[in-house]
Write a protein that holds these residues in place. Structure first.
Motif, mmCIF file in Angstrom:
data_model
loop_
_atom_site.group_PDB
_atom_site.id
_atom_site.type_symbol
_atom_site.label_atom_id
_atom_site.label_comp_id
_atom_site.label_asym_id
_atom_site.label_seq_id
_atom_site.Cartn_x
_atom_site.Cartn_y
_atom_site.Cartn_z
ATOM 1 N N GLN A 121 61.446 -39.414 -57.307
ATOM 2 C CA GLN A 121 60.784 -38.305 -56.625
ATOM 3 C C GLN A 121 60.151 -38.798 -55.308
ATOM 4 O O GLN A 121 60.234 -38.125 -54.286
ATOM 5 C CB GLN A 121 59.735 -37.685 -57.542
ATOM 6 C CG GLN A 121 59.164 -36.412 -57.007
ATOM 7 C CD GLN A 121 58.148 -35.817 -57.997
ATOM 8 O OE1 GLN A 121 57.775 -36.451 -58.984
ATOM 9 N NE2 GLN A 121 57.738 -34.619 -57.711
ATOM 10 N N GLU A 122 59.547 -39.941 -55.353
ATOM 11 C CA GLU A 122 58.939 -40.497 -54.144
ATOM 12 C C GLU A 122 60.019 -40.794 -53.101
ATOM 13 O O GLU A 122 59.831 -40.526 -51.913
ATOM 14 C CB GLU A 122 58.174 -41.786 -54.464
ATOM 15 C CG GLU A 122 56.885 -41.582 -55.200
ATOM 16 C CD GLU A 122 56.235 -42.899 -55.614
ATOM 17 O OE1 GLU A 122 56.744 -43.999 -55.221
ATOM 18 O OE2 GLU A 122 55.238 -42.848 -56.332
ATOM 19 N N ILE A 123 61.151 -41.363 -53.600
ATOM 20 C CA ILE A 123 62.250 -41.690 -52.667
ATOM 21 C C ILE A 123 62.806 -40.408 -52.084
ATOM 22 O O ILE A 123 63.078 -40.334 -50.878
ATOM 23 C CB ILE A 123 63.350 -42.502 -53.371
ATOM 24 C CG1 ILE A 123 62.815 -43.892 -53.722
ATOM 25 C CG2 ILE A 123 64.598 -42.629 -52.504
ATOM 26 C CD1 ILE A 123 63.749 -44.752 -54.521
ATOM 27 N N GLU A 124 62.980 -39.369 -52.916
ATOM 28 C CA GLU A 124 63.497 -38.091 -52.429
ATOM 29 C C GLU A 124 62.541 -37.514 -51.396
ATOM 30 O O GLU A 124 62.961 -36.946 -50.373
ATOM 31 C CB GLU A 124 63.704 -37.111 -53.587
ATOM 32 C CG GLU A 124 64.923 -37.420 -54.429
ATOM 33 C CD GLU A 124 65.062 -36.474 -55.620
ATOM 34 O OE1 GLU A 124 64.135 -35.689 -55.940
ATOM 35 O OE2 GLU A 124 66.121 -36.528 -56.263
ATOM 36 N N GLU A 125 61.254 -37.592 -51.654
ATOM 37 C CA GLU A 125 60.261 -37.068 -50.714
ATOM 38 C C GLU A 125 60.291 -37.881 -49.418
ATOM 39 O O GLU A 125 60.142 -37.336 -48.320
ATOM 40 C CB GLU A 125 58.861 -37.114 -51.336
ATOM 41 C CG GLU A 125 58.623 -36.086 -52.377
ATOM 42 C CD GLU A 125 57.250 -36.227 -53.046
ATOM 43 O OE1 GLU A 125 56.427 -37.082 -52.626
ATOM 44 O OE2 GLU A 125 57.031 -35.489 -54.011
ATOM 45 N N HIS A 126 60.471 -39.139 -49.573
ATOM 46 C CA HIS A 126 60.501 -40.015 -48.403
ATOM 47 C C HIS A 126 61.760 -39.751 -47.564
ATOM 48 O O HIS A 126 61.713 -39.712 -46.341
ATOM 49 C CB HIS A 126 60.426 -41.460 -48.849
ATOM 50 C CG HIS A 126 60.375 -42.430 -47.747
ATOM 51 N ND1 HIS A 126 59.287 -42.506 -46.887
ATOM 52 C CD2 HIS A 126 61.257 -43.371 -47.296
ATOM 53 C CE1 HIS A 126 59.513 -43.444 -45.998
ATOM 54 N NE2 HIS A 126 60.709 -44.002 -46.250
ATOM 55 N N ILE A 127 62.908 -39.573 -48.251
ATOM 56 C CA ILE A 127 64.153 -39.284 -47.571
ATOM 57 C C ILE A 127 64.044 -37.889 -46.920
ATOM 58 O O ILE A 127 64.508 -37.684 -45.823
ATOM 59 C CB ILE A 127 65.352 -39.333 -48.535
ATOM 60 C CG1 ILE A 127 65.579 -40.769 -48.981
ATOM 61 C CG2 ILE A 127 66.620 -38.817 -47.877
ATOM 62 C CD1 ILE A 127 66.696 -40.973 -49.931
ATOM 63 N N GLY A 128 63.440 -36.953 -47.578
ATOM 64 C CA GLY A 128 63.306 -35.602 -47.089
ATOM 65 C C GLY A 128 62.445 -35.502 -45.845
ATOM 66 O O GLY A 128 62.614 -34.639 -45.008
ATOM 67 N N THR A 129 61.527 -36.392 -45.641
ATOM 68 C CA THR A 129 60.641 -36.346 -44.487
ATOM 69 C C THR A 129 61.237 -37.066 -43.301
ATOM 70 O O THR A 129 60.851 -36.826 -42.158
ATOM 71 C CB THR A 129 59.276 -36.977 -44.829
ATOM 72 O OG1 THR A 129 59.444 -38.293 -45.263
ATOM 73 C CG2 THR A 129 58.520 -36.139 -45.761
#
Length: 157
Positions: free
Chosen positions: A148-156
């Motif tokens: 989830q953190e990686i997805e959020e990081h990739i999303g930003t």
């Protein structure tokens, strides 16, 4: 010697039992033969004859009584032997059964101990597996958070 029943003697006209001697060593078979022998032996009429007949009768009764006593003793001996035989068999069966029961008790005790050890081993494995499951669940949760953190990081980015 042949003993006749009172009912048989009445057929021949005698008022009481008598002894008929068969010296020919041939078995008596027919009533005619008995009649001939009884006819040839007249009932004693004198006191001495009656006394002799009575003594013969008593002698025969004593012989019969002695034979019956011997037969009773033989039967008692047989009974005693049979009882001893069966007592021996009973004791042998008891020994065998006691040994069998003890052997079975030992086997049950052995199997019980084996089952107890197996139960303990399985319980230990269950406890270990529960610990591993908890650890895996925590790792999964940690990985899910990281994803989830990686997805959020990739999303930003």
């Amino acid at each position: 010697q042949v003993w006749l029943k009172f009912s048989e003697l009445r057929e021949f006209g005698f008022a009481r039992p008598i002894i008929i001697k068969n010296d020919s060593k041939v078995p008596l078979k027919t009533s005619k033969q008995l009649w001939k022998m009884a006819d040839s032996m007249a009932m004693p009429t004198g006191l001495k004859g009656k006394l002799a007949s009575l003594e013969d009768f008593i002698c025969m009764q004593n012989e019969e009584l002695a034979a019956q006593r011997q037969e009773i003793e033989a039967l008692r001996g047989d009974k005693s032997n049979i009882e001893q035989h069966y007592q021996g068999q009973l004791q042998e069966m008891k020994k065998t059964m006691v040994a069998d029961v003890q052997r079975m008790q030992e086997e049950v005790k052995k199997h019980f101990m084996q089952q107890k050890a197996e139960n303990s081993r399985l319980q230990q494995q269950i406890t270990t597996l529960k610990g591993e499951k908890t650890s895996l669940q925590q790792q999964i949760l940690g990985l899910q958070r990281r994803i989830q953190e990686i997805e959020e990081h990739i999303g930003t980015d």
